[in-house]
Scaffold this active site. Sequence first.
Site, mmCIF file in Angstrom:
data_model
loop_
_atom_site.group_PDB
_atom_site.id
_atom_site.type_symbol
_atom_site.label_atom_id
_atom_site.label_comp_id
_atom_site.label_asym_id
_atom_site.label_seq_id
_atom_site.Cartn_x
_atom_site.Cartn_y
_atom_site.Cartn_z
ATOM 1 N N GLU A 102 18.850 20.602 39.126
ATOM 2 C CA GLU A 102 17.555 20.969 38.559
ATOM 3 C C GLU A 102 16.859 21.860 39.586
ATOM 4 O O GLU A 102 16.690 21.473 40.740
ATOM 5 C CB GLU A 102 16.732 19.725 38.251
ATOM 6 C CG GLU A 102 17.373 18.882 37.167
ATOM 7 C CD GLU A 102 16.672 17.554 36.937
ATOM 8 O OE1 GLU A 102 16.931 16.938 35.893
ATOM 9 O OE2 GLU A 102 15.877 17.125 37.788
ATOM 10 N N PRO A 116 14.656 23.014 49.980
ATOM 11 C CA PRO A 116 15.834 23.750 49.507
ATOM 12 C C PRO A 116 16.735 22.981 48.547
ATOM 13 O O PRO A 116 17.601 23.580 47.918
ATOM 14 C CB PRO A 116 16.578 24.095 50.799
ATOM 15 C CG PRO A 116 16.146 23.064 51.782
ATOM 16 C CD PRO A 116 14.718 22.725 51.413
ATOM 17 N N GLY A 117 16.512 21.694 48.410
ATOM 18 C CA GLY A 117 17.325 20.915 47.482
ATOM 19 C C GLY A 117 16.968 21.138 46.023
ATOM 20 O O GLY A 117 17.757 20.831 45.134
ATOM 21 N N ARG A 132 -5.721 19.290 47.150
ATOM 22 C CA ARG A 132 -4.382 19.481 46.607
ATOM 23 C C ARG A 132 -4.140 18.441 45.531
ATOM 24 O O ARG A 132 -3.936 17.254 45.813
ATOM 25 C CB ARG A 132 -3.334 19.387 47.721
ATOM 26 C CG ARG A 132 -3.372 20.566 48.688
ATOM 27 C CD ARG A 132 -3.171 21.878 47.972
ATOM 28 N NE ARG A 132 -2.845 22.964 48.890
ATOM 29 C CZ ARG A 132 -2.662 24.206 48.491
ATOM 30 N NH1 ARG A 132 -2.774 24.528 47.210
ATOM 31 N NH2 ARG A 132 -2.379 25.133 49.381
ATOM 32 N N GLU A 160 -10.731 33.225 42.081
ATOM 33 C CA GLU A 160 -11.804 32.562 41.313
ATOM 34 C C GLU A 160 -11.564 31.067 41.103
ATOM 35 O O GLU A 160 -12.504 30.306 40.904
ATOM 36 C CB GLU A 160 -12.029 33.265 39.982
ATOM 37 C CG GLU A 160 -10.835 33.239 39.042
ATOM 38 C CD GLU A 160 -11.084 33.981 37.745
ATOM 39 O OE1 GLU A 160 -10.433 33.608 36.741
ATOM 40 O OE2 GLU A 160 -11.904 34.896 37.718
#
Length: 195
Positions: free
Chosen positions: A53, A130-131, A79, A154
Amino acid sequence: MAEEKKGLQAVNAAQPMELWEKQLSSDTVYDGKIFRIAKDRVELPNGRTSIREVAHHCDGVGVLPLTEDGRVLCVKQYRYCFGRVMLEIPAGKMDVGGETPLETAVRELQEETGCTADEMISLGGMAGSPGCMTETVWLYLAKGLHQGQQNPDEDEFLNVEAIDLDELTDMADRGEIIDGKTLAAIYKVRRILGK
């Protein structure tokens, strides 16, 4: 100890195996604003097949802006994925057509901090995950800063803080900073500066 050393010698003497995986098929399972997620079928080095994936994401940049007195201009922003405010170096996506990593770094530094720099030193690239993700983040050290007007996107809300590089390193060592590009930039810059 002798047995352990013997085992390491055996590992070092072993014939390296072929590590390449061959893509057999790829299906897009999600195509959004930031990511395209693909489900790929691959042939492994041993001939068997498996599923990968992959989150396809454009490359990005991170800039460690260092003032003459040894402080780093960092940004604090919420975040959503982590449900918290995080301290990071200024950064952004290479999503403006045709921009080089350096051009994106210059743009993001100005947008997020209002600064321009006399010198932008490449720190190389890093693959954060990177996986499963294709993004490379290109890192820069910005020196010779000149303050101007901040110009964030914005939908971007952030505060700028100037933190001494030694204190920032201590924060990283204590686990208070977990952002990969920020950690990589801090330690690379310290090595360049001989600290």
